[in-house]
Design a protein around this motif. Sequence first.
Motif, PDB file in Angstrom:
ATOM      1  N   MET A   1       3.624  10.600   1.906  1.00 49.57           N
ATOM      2  CA  MET A   1       2.400   9.893   1.517  1.00 49.57           C
ATOM      3  C   MET A   1       2.585   8.389   1.683  1.00 49.57           C
ATOM      4  SD  MET A   1      -0.676   9.921   0.609  1.00 49.57           S
ATOM      5  CE  MET A   1      -1.107  11.483  -0.057  1.00 49.57           C
ATOM      6  N   ALA A   2       3.736   7.873   1.279  1.00 50.12           N
ATOM      7  CA  ALA A   2       3.992   6.439   1.393  1.00 50.12           C
ATOM      8  C   ALA A   2       4.033   6.004   2.849  1.00 50.12           C
ATOM      9  CB  ALA A   2       5.298   6.087   0.697  1.00 50.12           C
ATOM     10  N   VAL A   3       4.717   6.755   3.680  1.00 48.27           N
ATOM     11  CA  VAL A   3       4.815   6.401   5.103  1.00 48.27           C
ATOM     12  C   VAL A   3       3.445   6.474   5.772  1.00 48.27           C
ATOM     13  CG1 VAL A   3       5.746   7.161   7.325  1.00 48.27           C
ATOM     14  CG2 VAL A   3       7.245   7.003   5.346  1.00 48.27           C
ATOM     15  N   LEU A   4       2.692   7.519   5.503  1.00 48.24           N
ATOM     16  CA  LEU A   4       1.366   7.665   6.114  1.00 48.24           C
ATOM     17  C   LEU A   4       0.409   6.566   5.643  1.00 48.24           C
ATOM     18  CD1 LEU A   4       0.846  11.528   6.049  1.00 48.24           C
ATOM     19  CD2 LEU A   4       1.278  10.066   8.036  1.00 48.24           C
ATOM     20  N   ALA A   5       0.444   6.229   4.374  1.00 43.01           N
ATOM     21  CA  ALA A   5      -0.457   5.191   3.858  1.00 43.01           C
ATOM     22  C   ALA A   5      -0.109   3.827   4.443  1.00 43.01           C
ATOM     23  CB  ALA A   5      -0.395   5.147   2.329  1.00 43.01           C
ATOM     24  N   GLY A   6       1.174   3.505   4.514  1.00 42.14           N
ATOM     25  CA  GLY A   6       1.583   2.227   5.086  1.00 42.14           C
ATOM     26  C   GLY A   6       1.259   2.120   6.570  1.00 42.14           C
ATOM     27  N   ALA A   7       1.546   3.189   7.308  1.00 44.12           N
ATOM     28  CA  ALA A   7       1.253   3.189   8.750  1.00 44.12           C
ATOM     29  C   ALA A   7      -0.245   3.124   9.003  1.00 44.12           C
ATOM     30  CB  ALA A   7       1.856   4.433   9.400  1.00 44.12           C
TER      31      ALA A   7
ATOM     32  N   VAL B   1       0.844  -1.206   0.000  1.00 36.60           N
ATOM     33  CA  VAL B   1       0.000   0.000   0.000  1.00 36.60           C
ATOM     34  C   VAL B   1       0.876   1.252   0.000  1.00 36.60           C
ATOM     35  CG1 VAL B   1      -1.643   1.334   1.389  1.00 36.60           C
ATOM     36  CG2 VAL B   1      -1.992  -1.114   1.049  1.00 36.60           C
ATOM     37  N   ALA B   2       1.957   1.229   0.786  1.00 31.16           N
ATOM     38  CA  ALA B   2       2.850   2.387   0.846  1.00 31.16           C
ATOM     39  C   ALA B   2       3.520   2.640  -0.501  1.00 31.16           C
ATOM     40  CB  ALA B   2       3.912   2.173   1.931  1.00 31.16           C
ATOM     41  N   VAL B   3       3.981   1.590  -1.151  1.00 30.12           N
ATOM     42  CA  VAL B   3       4.624   1.758  -2.462  1.00 30.12           C
ATOM     43  C   VAL B   3       3.617   2.270  -3.488  1.00 30.12           C
ATOM     44  CG1 VAL B   3       5.682   0.492  -4.375  1.00 30.12           C
ATOM     45  CG2 VAL B   3       6.462   0.100  -2.038  1.00 30.12           C
ATOM     46  N   THR B   4       2.421   1.716  -3.471  1.00 33.08           N
ATOM     47  CA  THR B   4       1.393   2.161  -4.417  1.00 33.08           C
ATOM     48  C   THR B   4       1.019   3.623  -4.186  1.00 33.08           C
ATOM     49  OG1 THR B   4       0.527  -0.087  -4.532  1.00 33.08           O
ATOM     50  CG2 THR B   4      -0.923   1.673  -5.292  1.00 33.08           C
ATOM     51  N   ALA B   5       0.825   3.999  -2.924  1.00 34.78           N
ATOM     52  CA  ALA B   5       0.493   5.392  -2.619  1.00 34.78           C
ATOM     53  C   ALA B   5       1.653   6.321  -2.967  1.00 34.78           C
ATOM     54  CB  ALA B   5       0.121   5.541  -1.148  1.00 34.78           C
ATOM     55  N   GLY B   6       2.870   5.874  -2.693  1.00 33.73           N
ATOM     56  CA  GLY B   6       4.034   6.686  -3.034  1.00 33.73           C
ATOM     57  C   GLY B   6       4.176   6.895  -4.534  1.00 33.73           C
ATOM     58  N   LEU B   7       3.974   5.829  -5.303  1.00 32.69           N
ATOM     59  CA  LEU B   7       4.049   5.962  -6.759  1.00 32.69           C
ATOM     60  C   LEU B   7       2.936   6.854  -7.304  1.00 32.69           C
ATOM     61  CD1 LEU B   7       5.012   2.338  -7.832  1.00 32.69           C
ATOM     62  CD2 LEU B   7       6.414   4.401  -8.005  1.00 32.69           C
ATOM     63  N   ALA B   8       1.746   6.726  -6.727  1.00 31.78           N
ATOM     64  CA  ALA B   8       0.643   7.586  -7.168  1.00 31.78           C
ATOM     65  C   ALA B   8       0.941   9.053  -6.850  1.00 31.78           C
ATOM     66  CB  ALA B   8      -0.658   7.154  -6.498  1.00 31.78           C
ATOM     67  N   ALA B   9       1.485   9.302  -5.655  1.00 31.63           N
ATOM     68  CA  ALA B   9       1.824  10.678  -5.295  1.00 31.63           C
ATOM     69  C   ALA B   9       2.942  11.216  -6.183  1.00 31.63           C
ATOM     70  CB  ALA B   9       2.240  10.738  -3.823  1.00 31.63           C
ATOM     71  N   TYR B  10       3.921  10.381  -6.490  1.00 33.51           N
ATOM     72  CA  TYR B  10       5.025  10.812  -7.349  1.00 33.51           C
ATOM     73  C   TYR B  10       4.537  11.140  -8.755  1.00 33.51           C
ATOM     74  CZ  TYR B  10       9.513  10.838  -9.719  1.00 33.51           C
ATOM     75  OH  TYR B  10      10.602  11.197 -10.467  1.00 33.51           O
ATOM     76  N   HIS B  11       3.624  10.334  -9.273  1.00 37.03           N
ATOM     77  CA  HIS B  11       3.107  10.579 -10.620  1.00 37.03           C
ATOM     78  C   HIS B  11       2.142  11.759 -10.671  1.00 37.03           C
ATOM     79  CE1 HIS B  11       5.098   7.350 -12.630  1.00 37.03           C
ATOM     80  NE2 HIS B  11       4.681   6.472 -11.733  1.00 37.03           N
ATOM     81  N   HIS B  12       1.696  12.223  -9.505  1.00 41.57           N
ATOM     82  CA  HIS B  12       0.858  13.417  -9.457  1.00 41.57           C
ATOM     83  C   HIS B  12       1.680  14.624  -8.986  1.00 41.57           C
ATOM     84  CE1 HIS B  12      -2.408  10.472  -9.757  1.00 41.57           C
ATOM     85  NE2 HIS B  12      -3.075  11.469 -10.300  1.00 41.57           N
ATOM     86  N   ASP B  13       2.986  14.555  -9.203  1.00 38.38           N
ATOM     87  CA  ASP B  13       3.913  15.659  -8.950  1.00 38.38           C
ATOM     88  C   ASP B  13       3.902  16.154  -7.507  1.00 38.38           C
ATOM     89  OD1 ASP B  13       4.740  15.637 -11.589  1.00 38.38           O
ATOM     90  OD2 ASP B  13       3.115  16.991 -12.206  1.00 38.38           O
TER      91      ASP B  13
END
Length: 156
Positions: free
Chosen positions: A53-59, A32-44
Amino acid sequence: MLILGLILSVFAIGFICWLLFTLAVYALPLFVAVTAGLAAYHHDAGLVGTFLMAVLAGAATLALGQLAFALLPSTPIRALIALVFAAPATVAGYEATFGLVHLGVASTAWCSAIALIGAILTGGTAFARMVVFTAPGVAGFTSHTNAAPAAGHSAL
């Protein structure tokens, strides 16, 4: 020198297997953290925003899963939550075991057979570790220290 290399290889593989079993329950929050991080990265979101975003989503995934598992009294729902956490761990266990076994075994069929055993053990470990997150006295479990004293015995 060859013997030292073999001994260190055995210890390295043992360490990797220990690490795999220890971190098995965290496979879903990691995915979930990797997916959220990649989504945030692709949305600049930038590197800092992506990391946050990745840390918060994973936690949040781990915390909500543990909280739901501990507070819901229904056994089928708790089993479903534990299975949701164990499924990614099973996939990760299969891939890690296949990769480790493939270092020493040339046959793909044997690698797959041994990796299947590794996947079952890793998924079972993740399922068992999710059950351990439940504290005594929560979700229908009772503690013997809070029980009423037996007839004829004082509470002291």
